[in-house]
Enzyme design. Sequence first.
Site, PDB file in Angstrom:
ATOM      1  N   PHE A  42       4.087  -1.266 -36.437  1.00  0.00           N
ATOM      2  CA  PHE A  42       3.433   0.371 -35.870  1.00  0.00           C
ATOM      3  C   PHE A  42       2.825   0.626 -35.200  1.00  0.00           C
ATOM      4  O   PHE A  42       2.081  -0.514 -33.854  1.00  0.00           O
ATOM      5  CB  PHE A  42       2.544   1.143 -36.975  1.00  0.00           C
ATOM      6  CG  PHE A  42       2.252   2.663 -36.742  1.00  0.00           C
ATOM      7  CD1 PHE A  42       2.866   2.941 -36.422  1.00  0.00           C
ATOM      8  CD2 PHE A  42       0.942   2.808 -36.458  1.00  0.00           C
ATOM      9  CE1 PHE A  42       3.067   4.703 -36.791  1.00  0.00           C
ATOM     10  CE2 PHE A  42       0.737   4.573 -35.446  1.00  0.00           C
ATOM     11  CZ  PHE A  42       1.343   5.234 -36.081  1.00  0.00           C
ATOM     12  N   GLN A  43       3.743   1.150 -34.094  1.00  0.00           N
ATOM     13  CA  GLN A  43       3.200   1.944 -32.249  1.00  0.00           C
ATOM     14  C   GLN A  43       3.626  -0.125 -31.417  1.00  0.00           C
ATOM     15  O   GLN A  43       2.060  -0.096 -30.726  1.00  0.00           O
ATOM     16  CB  GLN A  43       1.906   1.954 -32.226  1.00  0.00           C
ATOM     17  CG  GLN A  43       2.001   3.258 -33.049  1.00  0.00           C
ATOM     18  CD  GLN A  43       1.195   4.604 -32.307  1.00  0.00           C
ATOM     19  OE1 GLN A  43      -0.919   3.856 -32.003  1.00  0.00           O
ATOM     20  NE2 GLN A  43       1.523   5.607 -32.255  1.00  0.00           N
TER      21      GLN A  43
ATOM     22  N   GLU B 191       0.265   9.682 -20.630  1.00  0.00           N
ATOM     23  CA  GLU B 191      -0.270   8.603 -20.321  1.00  0.00           C
ATOM     24  C   GLU B 191      -0.195   8.236 -18.547  1.00  0.00           C
ATOM     25  O   GLU B 191      -0.706   7.401 -18.058  1.00  0.00           O
ATOM     26  CB  GLU B 191      -0.200   6.851 -21.218  1.00  0.00           C
ATOM     27  CG  GLU B 191      -0.904   7.215 -22.470  1.00  0.00           C
ATOM     28  CD  GLU B 191      -0.912   8.264 -23.390  1.00  0.00           C
ATOM     29  OE1 GLU B 191       0.534   9.066 -23.393  1.00  0.00           O
ATOM     30  OE2 GLU B 191      -0.979   7.957 -24.620  1.00  0.00           O
TER      31      GLU B 191
ATOM     32  N   MET C 261      14.835  21.256  -2.661  1.00  0.00           N
ATOM     33  CA  MET C 261      15.508  20.048  -2.510  1.00  0.00           C
ATOM     34  C   MET C 261      16.439  19.261  -2.708  1.00  0.00           C
ATOM     35  O   MET C 261      17.590  19.448  -2.120  1.00  0.00           O
ATOM     36  CB  MET C 261      14.430  18.687  -3.015  1.00  0.00           C
ATOM     37  CG  MET C 261      14.649  17.079  -1.625  1.00  0.00           C
ATOM     38  SD  MET C 261      14.375  17.506   0.047  1.00  0.00           S
ATOM     39  CE  MET C 261      13.091  17.015   0.480  1.00  0.00           C
TER      40      MET C 261
ATOM     41  N   LYS D 212      -5.230  -6.275 -30.507  1.00  0.00           N
ATOM     42  CA  LYS D 212      -6.640  -5.605 -31.636  1.00  0.00           C
ATOM     43  C   LYS D 212      -7.536  -7.089 -32.071  1.00  0.00           C
ATOM     44  O   LYS D 212      -8.515  -6.281 -31.740  1.00  0.00           O
ATOM     45  CB  LYS D 212      -5.979  -4.057 -32.407  1.00  0.00           C
ATOM     46  CG  LYS D 212      -7.568  -3.871 -32.558  1.00  0.00           C
ATOM     47  CD  LYS D 212      -6.582  -2.592 -34.148  1.00  0.00           C
ATOM     48  CE  LYS D 212      -7.538  -1.357 -34.591  1.00  0.00           C
ATOM     49  NZ  LYS D 212      -7.411  -0.028 -35.177  1.00  0.00           N
TER      50      LYS D 212
HETATM   51  C1  LIG Z   1      11.469  13.471  -1.154  1.00  0.00           C
HETATM   52  C2  LIG Z   1      11.734  12.893  -0.535  1.00  0.00           C
HETATM   53  C3  LIG Z   1      11.912  12.009   1.366  1.00  0.00           C
HETATM   54  C4  LIG Z   1      11.279  10.956   1.994  1.00  0.00           C
HETATM   55  N1  LIG Z   1      11.470  10.914   3.287  1.00  0.00           N
HETATM   56  C5  LIG Z   1      11.009  10.418   3.981  1.00  0.00           C
HETATM   57  C6  LIG Z   1      10.877  11.019   5.622  1.00  0.00           C
HETATM   58  O1  LIG Z   1      11.782  11.374   5.922  1.00  0.00           O
HETATM   59  N2  LIG Z   1      10.349   9.290   6.500  1.00  0.00           N
HETATM   60  C7  LIG Z   1       9.610   8.961   6.092  1.00  0.00           C
HETATM   61  O2  LIG Z   1       8.756   8.077   6.265  1.00  0.00           O
HETATM   62  N3  LIG Z   1       9.238   9.101   4.249  1.00  0.00           N
HETATM   63  C8  LIG Z   1       9.865   9.290   3.584  1.00  0.00           C
HETATM   64  N4  LIG Z   1      10.381   9.056   2.652  1.00  0.00           N
HETATM   65  C9  LIG Z   1       9.289   7.585   2.218  1.00  0.00           C
HETATM   66  C10 LIG Z   1      10.353   6.550   1.479  1.00  0.00           C
HETATM   67  O3  LIG Z   1      10.650   6.914   0.400  1.00  0.00           O
HETATM   68  C11 LIG Z   1       9.307   5.580   1.386  1.00  0.00           C
HETATM   69  O4  LIG Z   1       8.149   5.345   0.449  1.00  0.00           O
HETATM   70  C12 LIG Z   1       8.772   5.584   2.841  1.00  0.00           C
HETATM   71  O5  LIG Z   1       9.120   4.970   4.024  1.00  0.00           O
HETATM   72  C13 LIG Z   1       8.019   4.465   3.244  1.00  0.00           C
HETATM   73  O6  LIG Z   1       6.853   3.939   3.824  1.00  0.00           O
HETATM   74  P1  LIG Z   1       6.133   2.745   4.233  1.00  0.00           P
HETATM   75  O7  LIG Z   1       7.124   1.847   5.146  1.00  0.00           O
HETATM   76  O8  LIG Z   1       4.771   3.264   5.174  1.00  0.00           O
HETATM   77  O9  LIG Z   1       5.419   1.107   3.049  1.00  0.00           O
HETATM   78  P2  LIG Z   1       4.703   1.379   1.976  1.00  0.00           P
HETATM   79  O10 LIG Z   1       5.359   1.681   0.613  1.00  0.00           O
HETATM   80  O11 LIG Z   1       3.890   1.876   1.832  1.00  0.00           O
HETATM   81  O12 LIG Z   1       4.587  -0.213   2.028  1.00  0.00           O
HETATM   82  C14 LIG Z   1       3.426  -0.707   2.507  1.00  0.00           C
HETATM   83  C15 LIG Z   1       4.134  -1.924   3.224  1.00  0.00           C
HETATM   84  O13 LIG Z   1       2.980  -2.706   4.257  1.00  0.00           O
HETATM   85  C16 LIG Z   1       2.536  -4.172   3.620  1.00  0.00           C
HETATM   86  N5  LIG Z   1       1.733  -3.934   3.538  1.00  0.00           N
HETATM   87  C17 LIG Z   1       0.961  -3.374   2.000  1.00  0.00           C
HETATM   88  N6  LIG Z   1      -0.971  -4.231   2.582  1.00  0.00           N
HETATM   89  C18 LIG Z   1      -0.820  -5.046   3.603  1.00  0.00           C
HETATM   90  C19 LIG Z   1      -1.551  -5.117   4.390  1.00  0.00           C
HETATM   91  N7  LIG Z   1      -2.509  -5.205   4.140  1.00  0.00           N
HETATM   92  N8  LIG Z   1      -1.314  -5.004   5.929  1.00  0.00           N
HETATM   93  C20 LIG Z   1      -0.198  -5.035   6.090  1.00  0.00           C
HETATM   94  N9  LIG Z   1       1.027  -4.834   4.940  1.00  0.00           N
HETATM   95  C21 LIG Z   1       1.083  -4.829   4.326  1.00  0.00           C
HETATM   96  C22 LIG Z   1       3.908  -3.808   2.404  1.00  0.00           C
HETATM   97  O14 LIG Z   1       3.937  -5.641   1.394  1.00  0.00           O
HETATM   98  C23 LIG Z   1       5.156  -3.146   2.906  1.00  0.00           C
HETATM   99  O15 LIG Z   1       6.011  -3.748   3.147  1.00  0.00           O
HETATM  100  C24 LIG Z   1      10.381  10.172   1.349  1.00  0.00           C
HETATM  101  C25 LIG Z   1      10.488  10.245   0.002  1.00  0.00           C
HETATM  102  C26 LIG Z   1      10.076  10.995  -0.284  1.00  0.00           C
HETATM  103  C27 LIG Z   1      10.045  11.219  -2.453  1.00  0.00           C
HETATM  104  C1  LIG Z   2      10.841  13.088 -12.134  1.00  0.00           C
HETATM  105  C2  LIG Z   2      11.839  13.170 -11.447  1.00  0.00           C
HETATM  106  N1  LIG Z   2      12.950  14.004 -11.519  1.00  0.00           N
HETATM  107  C3  LIG Z   2      14.031  14.294 -10.558  1.00  0.00           C
HETATM  108  C4  LIG Z   2      13.518  13.886  -9.467  1.00  0.00           C
HETATM  109  C5  LIG Z   2      14.860  14.231  -7.849  1.00  0.00           C
HETATM  110  N2  LIG Z   2      14.158  16.130  -7.749  1.00  0.00           N
HETATM  111  C6  LIG Z   2      13.494  15.440  -6.164  1.00  0.00           C
HETATM  112  S1  LIG Z   2      12.884  17.102  -5.693  1.00  0.00           S
HETATM  113  C7  LIG Z   2      13.239  18.029  -7.378  1.00  0.00           C
HETATM  114  C8  LIG Z   2      12.735  19.650  -6.626  1.00  0.00           C
HETATM  115  C9  LIG Z   2      12.118  19.605  -6.607  1.00  0.00           C
HETATM  116  O1  LIG Z   2      11.400  21.323  -7.075  1.00  0.00           O
HETATM  117  P1  LIG Z   2      10.149  21.463  -7.074  1.00  0.00           P
HETATM  118  O2  LIG Z   2       9.223  21.304  -7.386  1.00  0.00           O
HETATM  119  O3  LIG Z   2       9.979  23.350  -7.239  1.00  0.00           O
HETATM  120  O4  LIG Z   2       9.686  21.298  -4.912  1.00  0.00           O
HETATM  121  P2  LIG Z   2      10.474  22.597  -3.979  1.00  0.00           P
HETATM  122  O5  LIG Z   2      11.546  20.876  -3.507  1.00  0.00           O
HETATM  123  O6  LIG Z   2      11.106  23.432  -4.331  1.00  0.00           O
HETATM  124  O7  LIG Z   2       9.887  21.869  -2.874  1.00  0.00           O
HETATM  125  C10 LIG Z   2      14.103  17.161  -8.156  1.00  0.00           C
HETATM  126  C11 LIG Z   2      14.419  17.403  -9.295  1.00  0.00           C
HETATM  127  C12 LIG Z   2      12.676  13.848  -8.944  1.00  0.00           C
HETATM  128  N3  LIG Z   2      12.384  13.418  -7.662  1.00  0.00           N
HETATM  129  N4  LIG Z   2      11.344  12.569 -10.079  1.00  0.00           N
END
Ligand SMILES: Cc1cc2nc3c(=O)[nH]c(=O)nc-3n(C[C@H](O)[C@H](O)[C@H](O)COP(=O)(O)OP(=O)(O)OC[C@H]3O[C@@H](n4cnc5c(N)ncnc54)[C@H](O)[C@@H]3O)c2cc1C
Ligand SMILES: Cc1ncc(C[n+]2csc(CCOP(=O)(O)OP(=O)(O)O)c2C)c(N)n1
Lengths: 171, 612
Positions: free
Chosen positions: B135-136, B73, B508, B185
Site C-alpha cells: 500500500f502506497q 506536496e 504566453m 517506516k
Molecule cells: C517562459 C520563459 C521564458 C524565458 N525566457 C528567457 C530569456 O529571455 N532569457 C533568459 O535568460 N532566460 C529565459 N528563460 C529561462 C531559461 O529557460 C533558463 O532557465 C535560464 O536562461 C538559465 O539561466 P542560467 O544560464 O543563468 O543558468 P542556471 O540554470 O541558473 O544555471 C546555473 C549555471 O551555473 C553553474 N553554477 C551553479 N553554481 C555555481 C557556482 N557556485 N559557481 C559557478 N557556477 C555555478 C551551474 O552549473 C549552471 O551551469 C525563460 C524561461 C521561461 C519559463
Molecule cells: C505546468 C505547466 N503546464 C503548461 C505550461 C505551458 N505554458 C507556459 S506559459 C502558459 C500560460 C500561462 O498563463 P498565465 O499564467 O495566465 O500567464 P500569462 O502568460 O497570461 O501571463 C502555459 C500553459 C507550463 N509552463 N507549465
Amino acid sequence: MASTDETEITAVISVLVENEAGALARVIGLFSGRGYNIESLTVAPVEDGRNRSRINIVTSGTPMIIEQIKALLDRLVPVHRVADLTKDGPHVAREMALIKVVSTGELRSEALRIADAFRARPVDTTTGSFVFELTGATDKLDAFIELMRPLGLVEISRTGIAAIARGPHTI
Amino acid sequence: MNATTDLGDRRQHAGQDGTAVSTPSLNGAEVLLRVLQEQEVEVVFGYPGGAVLPIYDALFKQNSIRHILVRHEQAAVHAAEGYARSTGKTGVVLVTSGPGATNAVTGLVDALMDSIPLVCLTGQVPTHMIGNDAFQEADTTGITRPATKHNYLVKRAGDLARTVHEAFYVARSGRPGPVVVDLPKDIMVGPASYTVASTAPHRSYRPITEPRIEAIRQAVALIKRAKRPLFYTGGGVINAGPAASEALGRLVRLTGYPCTSTLMGLGAYPTTDPQFLGMLGMHGTFEANLATHGCDVLINLGARFDDRVTGRLDAFSPGSAKIHVDIDPSSINKIVPVDVAVVGDAGRAIEMMIEAWHEDRAEPDREALATWWRQIEAWRGIDSLRYSQDPSPSAIIKPQHAVKRLYELARETGRDSFVTTEVGQHQMWAAQYYAFEKPNRWMTSGGLGTMGYGLPAAVGVQVGHPEALVIDIAGEASTLMNIQELGTICQYRLPVKLFILNNRYMGMVRQWQELLHGSRYSESYSEALPDFVKLAESFHGTGMRATCLGELDDTIRAMLAHDGPVIADICVDEAENCFPMIPSGAAHNEMILGPDQNEQAARITVEGMMLV
Ligand SMILES: Cc1cc2nc3c(=O)[nH]c(=O)nc-3n(C[C@H](O)[C@H](O)[C@H](O)COP(=O)(O)OP(=O)(O)OC[C@H]3O[C@@H](n4cnc5c(N)ncnc54)[C@H](O)[C@@H]3O)c2cc1C
Ligand SMILES: Cc1ncc(C[n+]2csc(CCOP(=O)(O)OP(=O)(O)O)c2C)c(N)n1
Ligand SMILES: [Mg+2]
C-alpha cells in the site's frame, strides 16, 4: 577552442564506481536519458571487500559528445574515476564469447578447423553441436562469428569488453 | 530488520567525526531530527501520511524545527525552493510514500533544472515490504533518479544518520541540486544510532570549487585585450552567494565593461546600473542581445548557454572569443564550445579575475571601448521595453505598466522586497520591469518553467523572511495550478501578496498562437475563472481588483499597506504581447520588437515552429 568535429568516434570508457545499489542504474540512465549509445557494457567488482566496481563502456558520438559523456559520468556521486582509454593512450580491450554451432559432417569438421585456427576452445561437445569459447579483441570475435554463420551457428553469448590501459599507470 | 546489527551500532561510542554516538533511547525518526538540527535546519515544508507518521510524531515532541503544512506536496518542494533561493540555505521537504513522493516530482525536477539545494525526505514502506506493491509503495528512488542530483534509500538503521548528513552535503556543494532520501517506516520506528557529520572528504564525490590560476590568467588576458567585451552572468553567481554578487559588482565597475544577465541571474548585478544592459535572450532587451551578437569577448559567469538565451546556435555570438566560468565541468562545451574554461566557484573565479586584472600589465583599449559603448547606447536608444499606456483614468491597464508601478510603489515603502513569479508573459514582464538591486530577491522557475511555482515559492520566501514584502507576480492561469496554497498562507498568517496580471488568457500560449499559428487560439482562453476577490475572502484573506488605470495605483498602495495576505486581481489588456522577442530558431539580430519600435520583421521559420 573545443573540437566542433562532427565525425563520430568510438570510445572505450572505464568508470570506477562505489559498489552501491543504483550505481549501475545511474550510469545506464545517463545514457538512455540523453540518447547516447551504449555499444557494450561490462561491470564487476574489482576490489577486495568488493566496495568498488569497474564499468567498461563502449560508446560512440562526436568528440564533443564523448567529452560530455565523461563529464556527466564524473559528476555522478558514486563515481570515483573516469578514464577514456581510447584517448588517454594505448590500451588492451578483450571480450569473451560463447558460440554454439549445430552441424554435422563436413560443416562440423570445417567449424572445428576454423576454431582451431582462432584458438577457440570447444567447451561443450555433443555429436551434433559445439560450444566454442573465444577470447580476444572485438574484431577477432566478429570475424570468427562471420565464419561460423554458414557452418551452423545458432546462438551467440558475448560479454562485452573488459579494457585496461597499457603500461604501468592505473585508472 | 536485523536487531543485532543495530544493537552493535548503538554500542559504539562518541569519538572523532563520523563515529557513532551512544544514544540508546533514540529511534530512527528521532535520529533523523537530530541530524536536521545539526544541519541547522529551521523549517521543514511537508505533508503527513502513513509512512512518515513516526517522523511527524518526533516533530510533535520537539520545538527547534518548525514544520509548515502545505496543501500539496508539489507546493512543499516549491516552498522549499523559494526558501532556499532567498536565504541561501538548503530547503527541506518531508512527504509520505507513494503519492506523496510522486506529487513532489515536478518540484524536484524544477529544483534540478535551476540548481536549487534541497533535501527531500520521502516516507517508504517497511524494508521487508519493498517490492511487494505494498500500500502506497512507489519506486521512489527509481522515479526520482533522473529528477535529482542524487538519491538514497536507507536500508539499514546504522546508515541513517550518515546518509542524511551526506544528503545535505551533496545538495549544497558543487552545483547545488535536490537530493531525495527515501526512509522506510521500520527504520524510522526501530532503534538507530546517531553519528555527527563527517568532516572527512567524500569517498567519490569531490566537486571542484577552486579555479586554476592559469585558466584565470588566460581569461583575464583575453578580457583585458577586448575591444567589444560583454559580461554574461547567470544563476551560478547567485548560487555562489551574496559575496560573489558583490565581487561581480567590483569586477564590472573596475573594467567599465557592459554586463547582461540571464533570467536566473537577475539581481547579482544591480539592474538599475547604467553598465547593465538588461536581460538577454528570447525576451531580452535589444541592446543586450545585439551586444551578445556583436561582442568580441563574451565572459560567461555561471550561466549555461540555455537555448532561451542562445537562440539559433550557429548564429550565437558568432565573432567572439568565449570564456566560461562554471562549477560543473559538464556544463563546459556542452552547447557552445568555448576558448577558455574556468571550472570552479563563480565567486572565487571573480575574485581571482580582479587580482589577475591588476597583475596583467596590458592597458585596456579605451578608444575601442568608447566606440563599443557608443554603439551600445545607440541600441539602447531604441528603448526596446517602451510600451504605450493610455494615460486616461478609464484606460485599460497595460501589464507592463502594472509591473512598473508595482516596483515603483513598493520601492517607496522602503521595505526589502522579494518577487516570485509564475510562468508566462507576466514572468517576462516581471523580469523586464521590476528592478533588482540585490541577489536572492528574485525567485522564478527558469529551466523547467513550472506554472504554479510562484505562490508556494512565495510561502517559502515569506517563511524565511517574515518581515519582508513578498510578492508573487502571477498569471491567472498559473495561479490556479497551486491555488490551494492560499490555505497555507492563511494558516501561518503569511502576508504574501498575490499580484495577478489577469489577461484572461494563457497569454504566453496565446502570443505564440498569434505569431506562429495564424491566431488560432486553441484552448488558451482562461474560461470560467473564479472571482479572485471572493476567492481571497473565502481563504480569509483580502481581495482587491483594478479594472482600469485610474484604480491601479490605489489598488497597489492598498495591497502594500495591508499587513495580511492579499490577492490583487489586476485586469490587464488581453491582447498584449511580450516584446522584444527572438522567435525560436532565430538569431539575436532577428529580434521582433514591439509595435511601438521600428517594425522589424523576423522570419519565423518552419524550423522555428518545431522548436519550443
Ligand atoms: C517562459 C520563459 C521564458 C524565458 N525566457 C528567457 C530569456 O529571455 N532569457 C533568459 O535568460 N532566460 C529565459 N528563460 C529561462 C531559461 O529557460 C533558463 O532557465 C535560464 O536562461 C538559465 O539561466 P542560467 O544560464 O543563468 O543558468 P542556471 O540554470 O541558473 O544555471 C546555473 C549555471 O551555473 C553553474 N553554477 C551553479 N553554481 C555555481 C557556482 N557556485 N559557481 C559557478 N557556477 C555555478 C551551474 O552549473 C549552471 O551551469 C525563460 C524561461 C521561461 C519559463
Ligand atoms: C505546468 C505547466 N503546464 C503548461 C505550461 C505551458 N505554458 C507556459 S506559459 C502558459 C500560460 C500561462 O498563463 P498565465 O499564467 O495566465 O500567464 P500569462 O502568460 O497570461 O501571463 C502555459 C500553459 C507550463 N509552463 N507549465
Ligand atoms: Mg494569463
